[in-house]
Design a protein around this motif. Sequence first.
Motif, PDB file in Angstrom:
ATOM      1  N   MET A  42       0.817  -1.224   0.000  1.00  0.00           N
ATOM      2  CA  MET A  42       0.000   0.000   0.000  1.00  0.00           C
ATOM      3  C   MET A  42       0.848   1.270   0.000  1.00  0.00           C
ATOM      4  SD  MET A  42      -1.500  -0.071   3.822  1.00  0.00           S
ATOM      5  CE  MET A  42      -0.719   0.820   5.137  1.00  0.00           C
ATOM      6  N   TYR A  43       2.162   1.139  -0.004  1.00  0.00           N
ATOM      7  CA  TYR A  43       3.056   2.296   0.054  1.00  0.00           C
ATOM      8  C   TYR A  43       3.537   2.691  -1.337  1.00  0.00           C
ATOM      9  CZ  TYR A  43       3.040   0.795   4.880  1.00  0.00           C
ATOM     10  OH  TYR A  43       2.638   0.398   6.131  1.00  0.00           O
ATOM     11  N   ASN A  44       3.461   3.980  -1.626  1.00  0.00           N
ATOM     12  CA  ASN A  44       3.942   4.521  -2.897  1.00  0.00           C
ATOM     13  C   ASN A  44       5.371   5.011  -2.725  1.00  0.00           C
ATOM     14  OD1 ASN A  44       1.457   4.091  -4.136  1.00  0.00           O
ATOM     15  ND2 ASN A  44       0.698   6.091  -3.522  1.00  0.00           N
ATOM     16  N   ILE A  45       6.160   4.814  -3.761  1.00  0.00           N
ATOM     17  CA  ILE A  45       7.549   5.277  -3.776  1.00  0.00           C
ATOM     18  C   ILE A  45       7.739   6.139  -5.016  1.00  0.00           C
ATOM     19  CG2 ILE A  45       9.984   4.604  -3.916  1.00  0.00           C
ATOM     20  CD1 ILE A  45       9.064   1.841  -2.740  1.00  0.00           C
ATOM     21  N   ASP A  46       8.205   7.354  -4.818  1.00  0.00           N
ATOM     22  CA  ASP A  46       8.548   8.260  -5.912  1.00  0.00           C
ATOM     23  C   ASP A  46      10.059   8.136  -6.100  1.00  0.00           C
ATOM     24  OD1 ASP A  46       8.754  10.307  -7.779  1.00  0.00           O
ATOM     25  OD2 ASP A  46       8.551  11.910  -6.296  1.00  0.00           O
ATOM     26  N   ALA A  47      10.466   7.355  -7.103  1.00  0.00           N
ATOM     27  CA  ALA A  47      11.889   7.048  -7.277  1.00  0.00           C
ATOM     28  C   ALA A  47      12.496   7.803  -8.451  1.00  0.00           C
ATOM     29  CB  ALA A  47      12.073   5.548  -7.481  1.00  0.00           C
ATOM     30  N   GLN A  48      13.624   8.461  -8.184  1.00  0.00           N
ATOM     31  CA  GLN A  48      14.431   8.993  -9.267  1.00  0.00           C
ATOM     32  C   GLN A  48      15.125   7.804  -9.908  1.00  0.00           C
ATOM     33  OE1 GLN A  48      17.010  12.261  -8.327  1.00  0.00           O
ATOM     34  NE2 GLN A  48      15.545  13.136  -6.901  1.00  0.00           N
ATOM     35  N   VAL A  49      15.346   7.883 -11.219  1.00  0.00           N
ATOM     36  CA  VAL A  49      15.912   6.747 -11.944  1.00  0.00           C
ATOM     37  C   VAL A  49      17.326   7.096 -12.419  1.00  0.00           C
ATOM     38  CG1 VAL A  49      15.599   5.181 -13.891  1.00  0.00           C
ATOM     39  CG2 VAL A  49      13.594   6.073 -12.689  1.00  0.00           C
ATOM     40  N   ALA A  50      18.284   6.271 -12.031  1.00  0.00           N
ATOM     41  CA  ALA A  50      19.676   6.420 -12.461  1.00  0.00           C
ATOM     42  C   ALA A  50      19.956   5.326 -13.489  1.00  0.00           C
ATOM     43  CB  ALA A  50      20.616   6.309 -11.271  1.00  0.00           C
ATOM     44  N   VAL A  51      20.140   5.744 -14.749  1.00  0.00           N
ATOM     45  CA  VAL A  51      20.320   4.787 -15.837  1.00  0.00           C
ATOM     46  C   VAL A  51      21.731   4.855 -16.419  1.00  0.00           C
ATOM     47  CG1 VAL A  51      19.491   4.081 -18.118  1.00  0.00           C
ATOM     48  CG2 VAL A  51      17.869   4.878 -16.403  1.00  0.00           C
ATOM     49  N   THR A  52      22.222   6.058 -16.652  1.00  0.00           N
ATOM     50  CA  THR A  52      23.538   6.196 -17.290  1.00  0.00           C
ATOM     51  C   THR A  52      24.645   5.915 -16.267  1.00  0.00           C
ATOM     52  OG1 THR A  52      23.871   8.538 -16.766  1.00  0.00           O
ATOM     53  CG2 THR A  52      22.602   8.024 -18.779  1.00  0.00           C
ATOM     54  N   PRO A  53      25.820   5.518 -16.731  1.00  0.00           N
ATOM     55  CA  PRO A  53      26.929   5.288 -15.794  1.00  0.00           C
ATOM     56  C   PRO A  53      27.223   6.513 -14.919  1.00  0.00           C
ATOM     57  CG  PRO A  53      27.466   4.348 -17.926  1.00  0.00           C
ATOM     58  CD  PRO A  53      26.170   5.122 -18.105  1.00  0.00           C
ATOM     59  N   GLN A  54      27.137   7.712 -15.473  1.00  0.00           N
ATOM     60  CA  GLN A  54      27.408   8.915 -14.678  1.00  0.00           C
ATOM     61  C   GLN A  54      26.335   9.115 -13.604  1.00  0.00           C
ATOM     62  OE1 GLN A  54      27.485  12.661 -16.766  1.00  0.00           O
ATOM     63  NE2 GLN A  54      28.281  13.756 -15.011  1.00  0.00           N
ATOM     64  N   GLU A  55      25.059   8.927 -13.957  1.00  0.00           N
ATOM     65  CA  GLU A  55      23.982   9.047 -12.969  1.00  0.00           C
ATOM     66  C   GLU A  55      24.147   8.012 -11.863  1.00  0.00           C
ATOM     67  OE1 GLU A  55      20.511  10.565 -16.103  1.00  0.00           O
ATOM     68  OE2 GLU A  55      20.602   8.452 -15.505  1.00  0.00           O
ATOM     69  N   GLN A  56      24.542   6.804 -12.246  1.00  0.00           N
ATOM     70  CA  GLN A  56      24.717   5.729 -11.272  1.00  0.00           C
ATOM     71  C   GLN A  56      25.928   5.984 -10.374  1.00  0.00           C
ATOM     72  OE1 GLN A  56      24.797   2.425 -13.980  1.00  0.00           O
ATOM     73  NE2 GLN A  56      22.568   2.321 -14.079  1.00  0.00           N
ATOM     74  N   GLU A  57      26.980   6.542 -10.941  1.00  0.00           N
ATOM     75  CA  GLU A  57      28.177   6.827 -10.151  1.00  0.00           C
ATOM     76  C   GLU A  57      27.888   7.879  -9.085  1.00  0.00           C
ATOM     77  OE1 GLU A  57      32.550   8.825 -10.750  1.00  0.00           O
ATOM     78  OE2 GLU A  57      31.744   7.650 -12.410  1.00  0.00           O
ATOM     79  N   ILE A  58      27.114   8.901  -9.426  1.00  0.00           N
ATOM     80  CA  ILE A  58      26.795   9.969  -8.474  1.00  0.00           C
ATOM     81  C   ILE A  58      25.709   9.520  -7.499  1.00  0.00           C
ATOM     82  CG2 ILE A  58      25.882  12.312  -8.221  1.00  0.00           C
ATOM     83  CD1 ILE A  58      27.166  12.900 -10.990  1.00  0.00           C
ATOM     84  N   GLY A  59      24.694   8.814  -8.014  1.00  0.00           N
ATOM     85  CA  GLY A  59      23.631   8.314  -7.143  1.00  0.00           C
ATOM     86  C   GLY A  59      23.075   9.382  -6.219  1.00  0.00           C
ATOM     87  N   LEU A  60      23.054   9.096  -4.926  1.00  0.00           N
ATOM     88  CA  LEU A  60      22.543  10.042  -3.930  1.00  0.00           C
ATOM     89  C   LEU A  60      23.664  10.786  -3.201  1.00  0.00           C
ATOM     90  CD1 LEU A  60      19.616   7.867  -2.556  1.00  0.00           C
ATOM     91  CD2 LEU A  60      19.412   9.991  -3.856  1.00  0.00           C
ATOM     92  N   MET A  61      24.861  10.802  -3.807  1.00  0.00           N
ATOM     93  CA  MET A  61      25.971  11.551  -3.211  1.00  0.00           C
ATOM     94  C   MET A  61      25.587  13.010  -3.020  1.00  0.00           C
ATOM     95  SD  MET A  61      29.395  10.423  -5.216  1.00  0.00           S
ATOM     96  CE  MET A  61      30.156   8.840  -5.055  1.00  0.00           C
ATOM     97  N   PHE A  62      26.105  13.606  -1.971  1.00  0.00           N
ATOM     98  CA  PHE A  62      25.992  15.033  -1.672  1.00  0.00           C
ATOM     99  C   PHE A  62      24.575  15.469  -1.288  1.00  0.00           C
ATOM    100  CE2 PHE A  62      29.104  14.405  -5.172  1.00  0.00           C
ATOM    101  CZ  PHE A  62      30.237  14.463  -4.400  1.00  0.00           C
ATOM    102  N   ARG A  63      23.616  14.555  -1.270  1.00  0.00           N
ATOM    103  CA  ARG A  63      22.242  14.884  -0.896  1.00  0.00           C
ATOM    104  C   ARG A  63      22.181  15.045   0.618  1.00  0.00           C
ATOM    105  NH1 ARG A  63      17.472  13.132  -3.791  1.00  0.00           N
ATOM    106  NH2 ARG A  63      18.908  13.110  -5.537  1.00  0.00           N
ATOM    107  N   GLN A  64      21.621  16.153   1.093  1.00  0.00           N
ATOM    108  CA  GLN A  64      21.542  16.418   2.530  1.00  0.00           C
ATOM    109  C   GLN A  64      20.273  15.848   3.157  1.00  0.00           C
ATOM    110  OE1 GLN A  64      24.082  17.837   4.338  1.00  0.00           O
ATOM    111  NE2 GLN A  64      25.175  17.617   2.397  1.00  0.00           N
ATOM    112  N   GLU A  65      19.242  15.659   2.349  1.00  0.00           N
ATOM    113  CA  GLU A  65      17.979  15.117   2.849  1.00  0.00           C
ATOM    114  C   GLU A  65      17.202  14.496   1.704  1.00  0.00           C
ATOM    115  OE1 GLU A  65      15.438  19.294   2.691  1.00  0.00           O
ATOM    116  OE2 GLU A  65      16.163  18.544   4.610  1.00  0.00           O
ATOM    117  N   MET A  66      16.251  13.638   2.063  1.00  0.00           N
ATOM    118  CA  MET A  66      15.393  13.026   1.060  1.00  0.00           C
ATOM    119  C   MET A  66      14.062  12.702   1.744  1.00  0.00           C
ATOM    120  SD  MET A  66      16.159   9.755  -1.434  1.00  0.00           S
ATOM    121  CE  MET A  66      16.418   8.564  -0.121  1.00  0.00           C
ATOM    122  N   PRO A  67      12.944  13.146   1.171  1.00  0.00           N
ATOM    123  CA  PRO A  67      11.652  12.823   1.764  1.00  0.00           C
ATOM    124  C   PRO A  67      11.477  11.312   1.918  1.00  0.00           C
ATOM    125  CG  PRO A  67      11.394  14.492   0.058  1.00  0.00           C
ATOM    126  CD  PRO A  67      12.815  13.989  -0.022  1.00  0.00           C
TER     127      PRO A  67
END
Length: 154
Positions: A42-67
């Motif tokens: 019953m839980y919804n997840i709003d997910a950002q999608v990391a597809v490219t190697p650069q997006e995957q390498e950075i991922g959630l780095m440097f993020r200070q918070e996430m809902p």
Amino acid sequence: MFARPLSSVLLAAAAFLAPLHAAWSQPQPQMNLQRVELHAGMYNIDAQVAVTPQEQEIGLMFRQEMPQQEGMLFMFRQPSTQCFWMKNTVLPLTAAFVADDGRIVNLVDMKPQTLDSHCSEEPVRFVLEMNQGWFAKKSIKKGFKLVGAPFGSK
């Protein structure tokens, strides 16, 4: 008319621009990735999608918070043993290693800013990172099936 030597003008400009350059060169979290809606029961997840190697390498780095209802879904072309680490990641996260059909293969809590390797127990194409404790609070464990377009379900 008063004229300054060119060298003093250049030094003044350099002193002014140096802090701006430092601010511009600071690593920034990636915030504008494509998103996909996933469901865990019953839980919804709003997910950002990391597809490219650069997006995957950075991922959630440097993020200070996430809902709490947000996460990041890493999508790889071929199933393989996926391993993740937390360099430059300040948020404590849990990684769900997910099979093609949405089944959670294993869950791993990851300590921020470490180089410890956390791997899937079998080859997978998907890894969903959420705030640490999100899965546990919702009683979502190994074997649970996530639902969403990446897994061929709605």
